[in-house]
Design an enzyme around this catalytic site. Structure first.
Site, mmCIF file in Angstrom:
data_model
loop_
_atom_site.group_PDB
_atom_site.id
_atom_site.type_symbol
_atom_site.label_atom_id
_atom_site.label_comp_id
_atom_site.label_asym_id
_atom_site.label_seq_id
_atom_site.Cartn_x
_atom_site.Cartn_y
_atom_site.Cartn_z
ATOM 1 C CB SER A 1 -0.699 -30.071 -16.231
ATOM 2 O OG SER A 1 0.237 -29.189 -16.709
ATOM 3 C CG ASP B 1 -1.988 -26.686 -15.379
ATOM 4 O OD1 ASP B 1 -2.119 -27.709 -14.609
ATOM 5 O OD2 ASP B 1 -1.184 -26.679 -16.296
#
Length: 262
Positions: free
Chosen positions: A50, A174
């Site tokens: 991320s 993510d």
């Protein structure tokens, strides 16, 4: 007996760098790598998830920390805000909408691509291995080859905010979903520096435990501003405070976990 500082330890032999997930914590990660670059401390491998994949991927591609800083300081919501089901903001579509996600992600991907030193992961001056979550297989996968901008955006596709990103035909979200530390891409190399972003989420009952590993030194910085798409005005402050606190932490005696107020 002399106890080396973290800086001395990093300078004496190659090391790997792991950068954790942390929503909009990429300002803090950028300040962190800026401090490393100022001191001439470059890793052999960068892993991340991320926010960590964003900064780690850019830096590994050869983008100087000063360029990352210059791009982030003026960042505003309109620079990446492209609703998935509405008026188009860009002239082409890399992916049609594939699931629930407020933003299409095309503006974000175009911005990332414009900042990269190289476009393919294999050509990066520093080896990169980024974590993403394979939606269909429901597990973390490591992206270490192919389109670097796509890999970064896949790792940053925060659920409900961004549409999934297809990599090799598979939808990805993510990397912090199942690998918040961003460690999945680490190899067996015995020396690791880990920048852990403390969770500031109001939905977490408690802060996740910091993972341990032989030969790993963790730096975590407390007190940084909580940021998000509607809280970007303190991003530059987060960068500056993280950079200053990192420079201080790197002079501290070597330990497994080093905590500093930023």
């Amino acid at each position: 007996m002399h106890r080396p500082s973290v800086r001395e330890w990093l300078a004496e032999a190659p090391f790997s760098l792991a950068l954790s997930a942390g929503f909009f914590g990429f300002f803090a990660h950028a300040g962190f790598v800026s401090a490393l670059e100022e001191l001439g401390l470059g890793p052999r491998l960068v892993t991340g998830a991320s926010a960590g994949a964003l900064v780690g991927g850019l830096w590994a591609s050869g983008t100087p920390a000063a360029r990352i800083e210059a791009e982030l300081r003026p960042l505003r919501r309109e620079h990446f805000w492209d609703p998935a089901y509405g008026v188009r903001r860009v002239p082409h579509s890399a992916d049609p909408p594939t699931g629930f996600g407020l933003l299409r992600g095309e503006l974000f991907r175009a911005r990332v691509a414009s900042m990269l030193g190289v476009s393919e992961i294999e050509r990066a001056p520093i080896r990169a291995a980024l974590s993403a979550f394979d939606v269909r297989r429901r597990k973390t996968v490591v992206l270490d080859r192919g389109d670097l901008a796509r890999a970064i955006c896949a790792s940053c596709a925060f659920p409900a905010l961004l549409q999934p990103v297809r990599v090799d035909g598979r939808p990805m979200l993510d990397g912090g979903i199942a690998d918040r530390p961003g460690h999945a891409g680490l190899d067996a190399h015995p020396r690791v520096l880990f920048h852990h972003l403390a969770s500031r989420s109001p939905w977490r009952a408690r802060e996740p435990a910091i993972p341990s590993r032989d030969g790993m030194t963790t730096i975590t910085l407390r007190g940084l501003p909580r940021l998000g798409p509607f809280r970007l005005e303190r991003g530059a402050e987060a960068f500056d405070r993280a950079r200053a606190a990192t420079l201080t932490a790197l002079q501290a005696p070597l330990d497994s976990v080093i905590v500093r107020d930023a």
